[in-house]
Design a protein around this motif. Structure first.
Motif, mmCIF file in Angstrom:
data_model
loop_
_atom_site.group_PDB
_atom_site.id
_atom_site.type_symbol
_atom_site.label_atom_id
_atom_site.label_comp_id
_atom_site.label_asym_id
_atom_site.label_seq_id
_atom_site.Cartn_x
_atom_site.Cartn_y
_atom_site.Cartn_z
ATOM 1 N N ALA A 287 -11.180 -22.702 -5.128
ATOM 2 C CA ALA A 287 -10.519 -21.233 -6.057
ATOM 3 C C ALA A 287 -10.788 -20.187 -4.567
ATOM 4 C CB ALA A 287 -11.257 -20.766 -7.202
ATOM 5 N N VAL A 288 -9.551 -19.480 -4.104
ATOM 6 C CA VAL A 288 -10.145 -18.629 -2.873
ATOM 7 C C VAL A 288 -10.359 -17.071 -3.361
ATOM 8 C CG1 VAL A 288 -9.270 -17.321 -0.800
ATOM 9 C CG2 VAL A 288 -9.934 -19.610 -1.950
ATOM 10 N N VAL A 289 -11.097 -16.058 -3.137
ATOM 11 C CA VAL A 289 -10.961 -14.873 -3.426
ATOM 12 C C VAL A 289 -11.000 -14.321 -2.657
ATOM 13 C CG1 VAL A 289 -12.128 -13.124 -4.451
ATOM 14 C CG2 VAL A 289 -12.518 -14.905 -5.390
ATOM 15 N N VAL A 290 -10.012 -13.978 -2.539
ATOM 16 C CA VAL A 290 -9.327 -12.697 -1.354
ATOM 17 C C VAL A 290 -9.414 -10.981 -1.471
ATOM 18 C CG1 VAL A 290 -7.169 -12.569 0.303
ATOM 19 C CG2 VAL A 290 -7.328 -14.462 -0.792
ATOM 20 N N THR A 291 -10.192 -10.459 -0.412
ATOM 21 C CA THR A 291 -10.434 -9.246 -0.543
ATOM 22 C C THR A 291 -9.936 -8.808 0.213
ATOM 23 O OG1 THR A 291 -13.167 -9.637 -1.614
ATOM 24 C CG2 THR A 291 -12.670 -7.600 -0.424
ATOM 25 N N THR A 292 -9.615 -7.976 0.425
ATOM 26 C CA THR A 292 -8.859 -6.669 1.187
ATOM 27 C C THR A 292 -9.024 -5.124 1.576
ATOM 28 O OG1 THR A 292 -6.969 -5.623 -0.410
ATOM 29 C CG2 THR A 292 -6.266 -7.961 0.635
ATOM 30 N N ALA A 293 -9.124 -4.659 3.016
ATOM 31 C CA ALA A 293 -9.429 -3.186 2.787
ATOM 32 C C ALA A 293 -8.219 -2.771 3.498
ATOM 33 C CB ALA A 293 -10.659 -3.113 3.627
ATOM 34 N N PRO A 294 -7.415 -2.182 3.104
ATOM 35 C CA PRO A 294 -5.850 -0.918 3.548
ATOM 36 C C PRO A 294 -6.570 -0.163 4.645
ATOM 37 C CG PRO A 294 -6.265 -0.927 1.550
ATOM 38 C CD PRO A 294 -7.372 -2.147 1.423
ATOM 39 N N VAL A 295 -6.204 -0.032 5.495
ATOM 40 C CA VAL A 295 -6.075 0.684 6.778
ATOM 41 C C VAL A 295 -5.626 2.119 6.617
ATOM 42 C CG1 VAL A 295 -7.246 -0.894 8.164
ATOM 43 C CG2 VAL A 295 -4.681 -0.161 8.281
ATOM 44 N N ALA A 296 -5.978 3.006 7.723
ATOM 45 C CA ALA A 296 -5.193 4.448 7.512
ATOM 46 C C ALA A 296 -3.399 4.227 8.007
ATOM 47 C CB ALA A 296 -6.135 5.262 8.312
ATOM 48 N N TYR A 297 -3.026 5.491 7.702
ATOM 49 C CA TYR A 297 -2.003 5.717 8.142
ATOM 50 C C TYR A 297 -1.514 6.070 9.255
ATOM 51 C CZ TYR A 297 -0.066 4.902 3.677
ATOM 52 O OH TYR A 297 1.021 4.160 2.094
ATOM 53 N N THR A 298 -1.065 4.913 10.050
ATOM 54 C CA THR A 298 -0.693 5.702 11.589
ATOM 55 C C THR A 298 0.756 7.108 11.522
ATOM 56 O OG1 THR A 298 1.587 4.176 12.123
ATOM 57 C CG2 THR A 298 -0.774 3.503 12.239
ATOM 58 N N ASP A 299 0.734 7.532 10.691
ATOM 59 C CA ASP A 299 1.511 8.897 10.523
ATOM 60 C C ASP A 299 2.111 9.220 9.428
ATOM 61 O OD1 ASP A 299 4.277 9.868 10.243
ATOM 62 O OD2 ASP A 299 4.790 9.355 12.766
ATOM 63 N N SER A 300 1.959 10.874 9.202
ATOM 64 C CA SER A 300 1.451 11.236 7.999
ATOM 65 C C SER A 300 2.909 11.729 7.118
ATOM 66 C CB SER A 300 0.651 12.413 8.253
ATOM 67 O OG SER A 300 1.559 13.717 9.323
ATOM 68 N N ASN A 301 3.755 11.353 8.463
ATOM 69 C CA ASN A 301 5.091 11.406 7.650
ATOM 70 C C ASN A 301 5.708 10.751 6.588
ATOM 71 O OD1 ASN A 301 5.624 14.345 8.679
ATOM 72 N ND2 ASN A 301 5.690 12.995 10.631
ATOM 73 N N VAL A 302 6.369 11.335 5.497
ATOM 74 C CA VAL A 302 7.058 10.367 4.562
ATOM 75 C C VAL A 302 8.330 9.292 4.975
ATOM 76 C CG1 VAL A 302 9.032 10.373 2.463
ATOM 77 C CG2 VAL A 302 6.734 12.016 2.445
ATOM 78 N N GLY A 303 8.105 7.952 4.875
ATOM 79 C CA GLY A 303 9.330 7.023 5.574
ATOM 80 C C GLY A 303 9.687 6.593 6.472
ATOM 81 N N VAL A 304 8.088 7.026 7.681
ATOM 82 C CA VAL A 304 7.891 6.972 9.120
ATOM 83 C C VAL A 304 7.687 5.750 9.048
ATOM 84 C CG1 VAL A 304 7.311 7.662 11.474
ATOM 85 C CG2 VAL A 304 7.797 9.053 9.626
ATOM 86 N N GLN A 305 6.775 5.563 8.415
ATOM 87 C CA GLN A 305 5.414 3.704 8.552
ATOM 88 C C GLN A 305 6.355 3.169 7.316
ATOM 89 O OE1 GLN A 305 1.285 4.749 8.858
ATOM 90 N NE2 GLN A 305 0.941 2.146 9.529
ATOM 91 N N VAL B 172 0.641 -1.529 -0.323
ATOM 92 C CA VAL B 172 0.108 0.090 -0.475
ATOM 93 C C VAL B 172 0.464 1.339 -0.213
ATOM 94 C CG1 VAL B 172 -1.581 0.996 1.226
ATOM 95 C CG2 VAL B 172 -1.399 -1.251 1.095
ATOM 96 N N SER B 173 0.675 1.773 -0.754
ATOM 97 C CA SER B 173 1.548 3.886 -1.105
ATOM 98 C C SER B 173 0.825 4.819 -1.325
ATOM 99 C CB SER B 173 2.694 2.775 -2.026
ATOM 100 O OG SER B 173 1.756 2.790 -3.440
ATOM 101 N N LYS B 174 1.118 5.858 -1.278
ATOM 102 C CA LYS B 174 0.809 6.807 -1.981
ATOM 103 C C LYS B 174 1.723 7.783 -1.394
ATOM 104 C CE LYS B 174 -0.932 8.819 2.227
ATOM 105 N NZ LYS B 174 -2.350 9.922 3.116
ATOM 106 N N LYS B 175 1.927 9.321 -2.674
ATOM 107 C CA LYS B 175 1.857 10.182 -2.508
ATOM 108 C C LYS B 175 1.969 11.503 -1.249
ATOM 109 C CE LYS B 175 2.482 10.870 -7.174
ATOM 110 N NZ LYS B 175 2.651 11.909 -8.384
ATOM 111 N N TYR B 176 2.576 11.927 -0.361
ATOM 112 C CA TYR B 176 2.653 12.585 0.805
ATOM 113 C C TYR B 176 1.461 13.443 0.215
ATOM 114 C CZ TYR B 176 3.578 15.559 4.321
ATOM 115 O OH TYR B 176 3.271 16.914 5.887
ATOM 116 N N ASP B 177 0.701 13.710 1.600
ATOM 117 C CA ASP B 177 -0.559 14.713 0.986
ATOM 118 C C ASP B 177 -0.296 15.605 2.739
ATOM 119 O OD1 ASP B 177 -1.975 12.630 2.504
ATOM 120 O OD2 ASP B 177 -3.110 12.462 0.996
#
Length: 372
Positions: A347-365, A320-325
């Protein structure tokens, strides 16, 4: 001037006159054995031919002893014979042969002929009797018939006479319990709902080779059905997990007085233990279906679980990734999780639901929780 000498083979000589016993042709040789004053003398010819004729087996001195009565067996009967010439017992195959006039299998008066051979000639006849065989009816002494059921006595009885016709009848002065019926024509008893006993007779007429059968009596008991019981009651299979194959849901039961039946829907019953393949909850019903003298039991229901098979999920190429905002908002997933433990063909269907970051700074988490 000497003594007479005799021989039967022109080799061995004796002063005794030769003898013969068996019928046939004999050649007797003779000569004079000279004494001290005379020489030997052999005339020409020096033989005589002698014949001992065969004795007629019809001679009054030859007797065939009375032949004991025989019993019908279904096979040709050749009774043992005692043939004597005076006090001497003759030997079959040496002194005589035996032949039979037509049928010597069926019951009745039968004839045979003794033909002389060897020292005997001619024929002498004799008769003997083949008695009819005893006919025996086999069957039970008593039978139980449960309320509401039908018993076919004919299937329980038989005769040793081929083609016998069994005749059933209610015994003299016999009285059946109320509601019970007896069909003498086919030997069936249909029980009512009243207990009691009565007697049925079975007879069978004889034929040319079998005597009439001795009457057989069967006591019929009309009884209430007794409860059937489990010898081993079915038990739930525990710890079942989906494995891609059909699995027994319960252990097989056994019954006293009937058969254990199973159902998954309460309508269709079978002797076979029910199975399940997919994970889920199954309601298994079982009961005893009683035999002719036992009652059915009420159905019993048990619940069986087949659990879902566990699989192992690893991160694989998923991220999971994103640009700093400046926020801890949810990022964008990419790649795929690695799933192991899936059976071939599934066959197995895997569904994912990413959660929010715990830190808003780049490279910390560097890691985060993902809902699967």
């Amino acid at each position: 001037g000497g003594t007479m000498q005799y021989s039967l083979d022109n080799s061995s000589w004796s002063a005794a006159i030769p003898t013969g016993k068996n019928a046939g042709n004999y050649t007797v040789y003779y000569k004079v054995k000279g004494d001290s004053g005379y020489s030997d003398y052999t005339p020409s010819p020096n033989t005589v031919s002698v014949t001992i004729g065969q004795k007629s087996i019809a001679d009054p001195t030859v007797t065939i002893e009375s032949i004991p009565d025989q019993t019908y067996t279904g096979n040709a009967i050749e009774p043992p014979l005692v043939v004597k010439d005076g006090g001497t017992k003759l030997e079959k195959g040496k002194d005589y042969t035996v032949s039979y006039h037509y049928n010597h299998t069926d019951a009745g008066s039968r004839a045979l002929q003794v033909d002389g051979m060897g020292n005997y000639t001619g024929t002498q006849g004799a008769t003997f009797n083949i008695d009819r065989a005893a006919q025996t009816i086999s069957g039970p002494v008593s039978v139980d018939v449960a309320f509401g059921t039908t018993l076919d006595l004919k299937s329980d009885c038989s005769s040793n006479m081929p083609g016998a016709t069994l005749e059933f009848a209610l015994a003299y002065l016999a009285s059946m319990p109320s509601g019970t019926t007896f069909n003498a024509a086919d030997g069936t008893v249909t029980a009512g709902n009243t207990t009691g006993s009565f007697a049925v007779t079975v007879n069978s007429a004889g034929n040319a080779n079998y005597k009439d059968a001795l009457q057989k009596t069967i006591t019929v008991h009309i009884k209430e059905k007794t409860p059937s019981t489990y010898a081993t009651e079915p038990t739930v299979k525990t710890g079942l997990k989906y494995n891609g194959s059909e699995q027994d849901l319960v252990s097989a039961g056994t019954a006293n007085g009937g058969t254990v039946k199973y159902s998954l829907d309460g309508s269709h019953w079978t002797d076979t233990v029910p199975t399940g393949k997919n994970a889920g909850t199954y309601n298994v019903q079982y009961k005893i279906v009683g035999d002719a003298t036992h009652k059915d039991t009420a159905p019993h229901t048990c619940t069986v679980e087949i659990g879902r098979k566990e699989v192992t999920v690893a991160a694989g190429t998923y991220k999971v990734s994103k640009k700093y905002d400046g926020t801890t908002g949810i990022g964008t997933p990419s790649g795929a999780l690695s799933v192991s433990g899936i059976l071939t063909g599934d066959a197995v269907v895997v569904t994912t639901a990413p959660v929010a970051y715990t830190d808003s700074n780049v490279g910390v988490q560097s890691t985060m929780a993902v809902a699967i």
